[in-house]
Design an enzyme around this catalytic site. Structure first.
Site, PDB file in Angstrom:
ATOM      1  N   ASP A 139       0.812  -1.229   0.000  1.00  8.52           N
ATOM      2  CA  ASP A 139       0.000   0.000   0.000  1.00  8.52           C
ATOM      3  C   ASP A 139       0.840   1.271   0.000  1.00  8.52           C
ATOM      4  OD1 ASP A 139      -2.198  -1.689   0.119  1.00  8.52           O
ATOM      5  OD2 ASP A 139      -2.266  -1.626   2.302  1.00  8.52           O
TER       6      ASP A 139
ATOM      7  N   LYS B 203       1.721   2.244  -5.011  1.00  8.90           N
ATOM      8  CA  LYS B 203       2.252   1.696  -6.269  1.00  8.90           C
ATOM      9  C   LYS B 203       1.317   1.983  -7.438  1.00  8.90           C
ATOM     10  CE  LYS B 203       2.407  -2.360  -4.342  1.00  8.90           C
ATOM     11  NZ  LYS B 203       2.093  -2.026  -2.933  1.00  8.90           N
TER      12      LYS B 203
ATOM     13  N   GLY C   4      -4.480  -4.312  -3.909  1.00  8.85           N
ATOM     14  CA  GLY C   4      -5.490  -3.293  -4.205  1.00  8.85           C
ATOM     15  C   GLY C   4      -4.718  -2.042  -4.568  1.00  8.85           C
ATOM     16  N   HIS C   5      -4.660  -1.732  -5.854  1.00  5.51           N
ATOM     17  CA  HIS C   5      -3.847  -0.605  -6.330  1.00  5.51           C
ATOM     18  C   HIS C   5      -4.775   0.519  -6.771  1.00  5.51           C
ATOM     19  CE1 HIS C   5      -0.181  -3.420  -7.181  1.00  5.51           C
ATOM     20  NE2 HIS C   5      -0.575  -3.429  -5.927  1.00  5.51           N
TER      21      HIS C   5
ATOM     22  N   GLN D 132       2.105  -5.974  -3.238  1.00  9.25           N
ATOM     23  CA  GLN D 132       2.560  -6.081  -1.848  1.00  9.25           C
ATOM     24  C   GLN D 132       3.871  -5.298  -1.650  1.00  9.25           C
ATOM     25  OE1 GLN D 132       1.536  -9.447  -3.396  1.00  9.25           O
ATOM     26  NE2 GLN D 132      -0.397  -8.498  -2.913  1.00  9.25           N
TER      27      GLN D 132
HETATM   28  P1  GDP Z   1      -0.822   0.379  -3.505  1.00 12.67           P
HETATM   29  O1  GDP Z   1      -1.391  -0.914  -3.048  1.00 12.67           O
HETATM   30  O2  GDP Z   1       0.636   0.475  -3.247  1.00 12.67           O
HETATM   31  O3  GDP Z   1      -1.177   0.721  -4.927  1.00 12.67           O
HETATM   32  O4  GDP Z   1      -1.490   1.497  -2.581  1.00 12.67           O
HETATM   33  P2  GDP Z   1      -3.053   1.613  -2.209  1.00 12.67           P
HETATM   34  O5  GDP Z   1      -3.807   2.050  -3.394  1.00 12.67           O
HETATM   35  O6  GDP Z   1      -3.510   0.380  -1.530  1.00 12.67           O
HETATM   36  O7  GDP Z   1      -3.001   2.710  -1.085  1.00 12.67           O
HETATM   37  C1  GDP Z   1      -2.462   3.971  -1.325  1.00 12.67           C
HETATM   38  C2  GDP Z   1      -3.514   5.018  -0.985  1.00 12.67           C
HETATM   39  O8  GDP Z   1      -2.902   6.282  -0.933  1.00 12.67           O
HETATM   40  C3  GDP Z   1      -4.589   5.130  -2.043  1.00 12.67           C
HETATM   41  O9  GDP Z   1      -5.775   5.554  -1.432  1.00 12.67           O
HETATM   42  C4  GDP Z   1      -4.052   6.237  -2.960  1.00 12.67           C
HETATM   43  O10 GDP Z   1      -5.076   6.912  -3.680  1.00 12.67           O
HETATM   44  C5  GDP Z   1      -3.403   7.133  -1.965  1.00 12.67           C
HETATM   45  N1  GDP Z   1      -2.235   7.880  -2.404  1.00 12.67           N
HETATM   46  C6  GDP Z   1      -1.256   7.533  -3.293  1.00 12.67           C
HETATM   47  N2  GDP Z   1      -0.294   8.469  -3.329  1.00 12.67           N
HETATM   48  C7  GDP Z   1      -0.679   9.423  -2.443  1.00 12.67           C
HETATM   49  C8  GDP Z   1      -0.091  10.646  -2.005  1.00 12.67           C
HETATM   50  O11 GDP Z   1       1.003  11.048  -2.406  1.00 12.67           O
HETATM   51  N3  GDP Z   1      -0.789  11.369  -1.074  1.00 12.67           N
HETATM   52  C9  GDP Z   1      -1.981  10.962  -0.565  1.00 12.67           C
HETATM   53  N4  GDP Z   1      -2.598  11.734   0.315  1.00 12.67           N
HETATM   54  N5  GDP Z   1      -2.554   9.801  -0.953  1.00 12.67           N
HETATM   55  C10 GDP Z   1      -1.895   9.053  -1.867  1.00 12.67           C
HETATM   56  P1  IMO Z   2      -0.863  -4.169  -2.287  1.00 14.30           P
HETATM   57  O1  IMO Z   2      -0.382  -4.709  -3.597  1.00 14.30           O
HETATM   58  C1  IMO Z   2      -0.992  -4.610   2.047  1.00 14.30           C
HETATM   59  C2  IMO Z   2      -1.013  -8.694   3.597  1.00 14.30           C
HETATM   60  C3  IMO Z   2      -2.267  -9.164   4.310  1.00 14.30           C
HETATM   61  C4  IMO Z   2      -1.648 -10.135   5.303  1.00 14.30           C
HETATM   62  C5  IMO Z   2      -0.522 -10.767   4.492  1.00 14.30           C
HETATM   63  C6  IMO Z   2      -0.884 -12.095   3.855  1.00 14.30           C
HETATM   64  O2  IMO Z   2      -2.168  -3.467  -2.359  1.00 14.30           O
HETATM   65  O3  IMO Z   2       0.207  -3.394  -1.610  1.00 14.30           O
HETATM   66  P2  IMO Z   2      -2.397 -12.778   1.765  1.00 14.30           P
HETATM   67  O4  IMO Z   2      -3.838 -12.526   1.489  1.00 14.30           O
HETATM   68  O5  IMO Z   2      -1.466 -12.241   0.739  1.00 14.30           O
HETATM   69  O6  IMO Z   2      -2.096 -14.218   2.084  1.00 14.30           O
HETATM   70  O7  IMO Z   2      -2.105 -11.971   3.144  1.00 14.30           O
HETATM   71  O8  IMO Z   2      -0.191  -9.847   3.480  1.00 14.30           O
HETATM   72  N1  IMO Z   2      -1.230  -8.168   2.225  1.00 14.30           N
HETATM   73  C7  IMO Z   2      -1.186  -6.884   1.916  1.00 14.30           C
HETATM   74  N2  IMO Z   2      -1.019  -5.798   2.691  1.00 14.30           N
HETATM   75  N3  IMO Z   2      -1.084  -4.482   0.702  1.00 14.30           N
HETATM   76  C8  IMO Z   2      -1.221  -5.564  -0.086  1.00 14.30           C
HETATM   77  O9  IMO Z   2      -1.174  -5.500  -1.429  1.00 14.30           O
HETATM   78  C9  IMO Z   2      -1.315  -6.830   0.513  1.00 14.30           C
HETATM   79  N4  IMO Z   2      -1.481  -8.089   0.042  1.00 14.30           N
HETATM   80  C10 IMO Z   2      -1.409  -8.896   1.102  1.00 14.30           C
HETATM   81  O10 IMO Z   2      -2.925  -8.101   4.948  1.00 14.30           O
HETATM   82  O11 IMO Z   2      -1.057  -9.420   6.354  1.00 14.30           O
HETATM   83 MG    MG Z   3      -2.907  -1.635  -1.827  1.00 12.57          MG
END
Ligand code: GDP
Ligand code: IMO
Ligand code: MG
Length: 429
Positions: A13, A16, A40-41, A225
């Site tokens: 998270d 990415k 979840g991107h 991840q």
């Molecule tokens: P990922 O799994 O690495 O793609 O990240 P996620 O989408 O799960 O979580 C990142 C969260 O931060 C999402 O809600 C994005 O919309 C948000 N986000 C990404 N870059 C920024 C940033 O520079 N500032 C803020 N405030 N939010 C951001």
């Molecule tokens: P993105 O790509 C954050 C965590 C789960 C749990 C562990 C194992 O959005 O960054 P799994 O379902 O993979 O067997 O769970 O890994 N986890 C993540 N945490 N971002 C993710 O993906 C994750 N994918 C798995 O919360 O701790």
């Molecule tokens: Mg994510």
């Protein structure tokens, strides 16, 4: 640089999706090579927010080829839902801009069910998985009893192999968990009929991407991840079941490691973690809560509140060193505006012993106390900053200080969820 690996350098998270979407503008191919719908991107384009789970984060740019490599664990039901969800929102998805590897392993309903039953069995010792069947599917891959996408395309073969797999899973579900078995014919019908719906997307993605690279196309590898969740490098057993960084590319995309030209990690300007497991710089108090609120830190896949804490320079340096990283993208810098002071983890301590470097030899990071340094915060809102000089001096000082600690350059800053909310510092495709 024709190929670039972008991976998460914390516990997932890191932002990415946003950064890959941004870089995808200059790419020809965007390639996922591991993980599955546990990812979840998030990509925000204007008023629209998309959360991508299996489909690469280049899909919103017309004309880019989005590849799901052989190392990804594909849940076909989730994938088809994602395809139709995007189409309903006007995003074109077809066999020209989405390619699936014939060799990718398939996640079935029984994998999801066994994931959830396994967590229940573990009770307080649970991992806190996303419940998406990731561990059981990769487990079957390692046990050599999984099915691959190519098996779904051949109805007879699918019936044989899935039938055999389900017989074993049903025995396990009944004997170990005391639960009702899966309904064999329902499952067979469901998955045999799915094969024909996937067919237009399926090919040898390794050959496709290698040929593209040879032809001078720009290839962007999208990690899911983060390194601290990597099955080999992360905080085992509280990890996911794949190699999350560029270490996953040769096996998960059938692409030569020596042709990955540039490696870039992504980290938040603080740190979050979802699920169980050690997190030395976690802040259980008001500041952790303030970060969660300011960053709206709730899981993009499961909606769970993310655990929040301070930037852990020890863990990020370890993650980036393991991968020979050329630079780091620092995201969510805007979230730190308004904090009087900021803390950063610079070492760990256990029973009087101090660890300046990541102690990968310990059985667990559990019980380690972080040594935190405190830096002055800034009050200005920085969401509109687009150049280095637009940032307040204290924000610049924070970034430069982190840079020294992690010993690689910070090559881009992100100051908000939207596409244009970045401050370039040298990274381009
Ligand atoms: P990922 O799994 O690495 O793609 O990240 P996620 O989408 O799960 O979580 C990142 C969260 O931060 C999402 O809600 C994005 O919309 C948000 N986000 C990404 N870059 C920024 C940033 O520079 N500032 C803020 N405030 N939010 C951001
Ligand atoms: P993105 O790509 C954050 C965590 C789960 C749990 C562990 C194992 O959005 O960054 P799994 O379902 O993979 O067997 O769970 O890994 N986890 C993540 N945490 N971002 C993710 O993906 C994750 N994918 C798995 O919360 O701790
Ligand atoms: Mg994510």
């Amino acid at each position: 640089m024709p190929s670039l690996s972008v991976y998460g350098a914390q516990w997932g998270d890191e932002g990415k999706g946003k950064i890959i979407d941004r870089l995808a503008a200059g790419a020809d191919y965007v390639v996922r090579y591991q993980g599955g719908a546990n990812a979840g991107h998030t990509v925000v384009v204007g008023e629209e927010k998309y959360v991508l789970h299996l489909i690469p984060s280049g899909i919103l740019h017309p004309g880019k080829v989005n590849v799901v490599g052989n190392g990804v664990a594909i849940d076909p039901l989730k994938l088809l839902d994602e395809v139709s969800g995007l189409r309903e929102r006007g995003v074109a998805v077809d066999g020209t801009n989405l390619r699936l590897s014939a060799g990718a392993h398939v996640i079935f309903s029984h994998h999801r069910r066994i994931d959830q039953l396994g967590e229940r069995w573990l009770g307080d010792g649970k991992i806190g998985t996303t419940g998406r069947g990731i561990g059981p599917a990769y487990g079957d891959k390692a046990r050599r009893c999984g099915l691959r996408v190519s098996d779904l395309l051949d109805a007879e073969r699918c019936r044989d192999r899935l039938g055999a797999a389900l017989a074993e899973k049903n025995a396990f579900i009944q004997a170990v968990h005391g639960e009702e078995p899966m309904e064999l014919e329902t499952e067979l019908d469901r998955y045999i009929s799915i094969g024909s719906r996937l067919e237009e997307f399926v090919c040898d993605t390794g050959a496709l991407v290698r040929a593209a690279y040879r032809a001078g196309k720009q290839v962007l590898f999208e990690g899911a991840q983060g390194v601290m969740l990597d099955i080999d490098l992360g905080t085992y057993p509280y990890v996911t079941s794949s190699n999350t960084g560029p270490n996953g590319i040769p096996s998960g995309a059938a692409f030569p490691v020596g042709q990955v030209d540039q490696v870039v990690g992504i980290a938040k300007a603080y740190c979050t973690r979802v699920g169980e497991g050690p997190f030395p710089t976690e802040d259980h108090g008001a500041e952790g809560e303030a970060i969660r609120k300011a960053g709206n830190e709730f899981g993009a896949t499961t909606g769970r509140p993310r655990r929040c804490g301070w930037f852990d320079a020890v863990a990020v340096r370890y993650a980036t060193e393991c991968h020979g990283t050329n630079g780091l993208v620092l995201t969510n810098l805007d979230v730190l505006s308004g904090f009087e002071s900021l803390k950063v983890g610079v070492a760990y301590e256990l029973d009087g012993q101090v660890f300046d470097e990541y102690p990968a030899h310990l059985p667990s990071l559990e019980g380690l106390r972080p040594q935190l340094e405190t830096l002055p915060g800034w009050h200005e809102n920085i969401e509109q900053a687009r150049t280095w000089d637009d940032l307040p001096e204290r924000a610049r000082a924070y970034v430069e200080w982190l840079e020294e600690r992690i010993r690689i350059p910070i090559v881009m800053l992100s100051v908000g969820p939207e596409r244009d909310q970045v401050i370039p510092r040298g990274l381009s495709l």
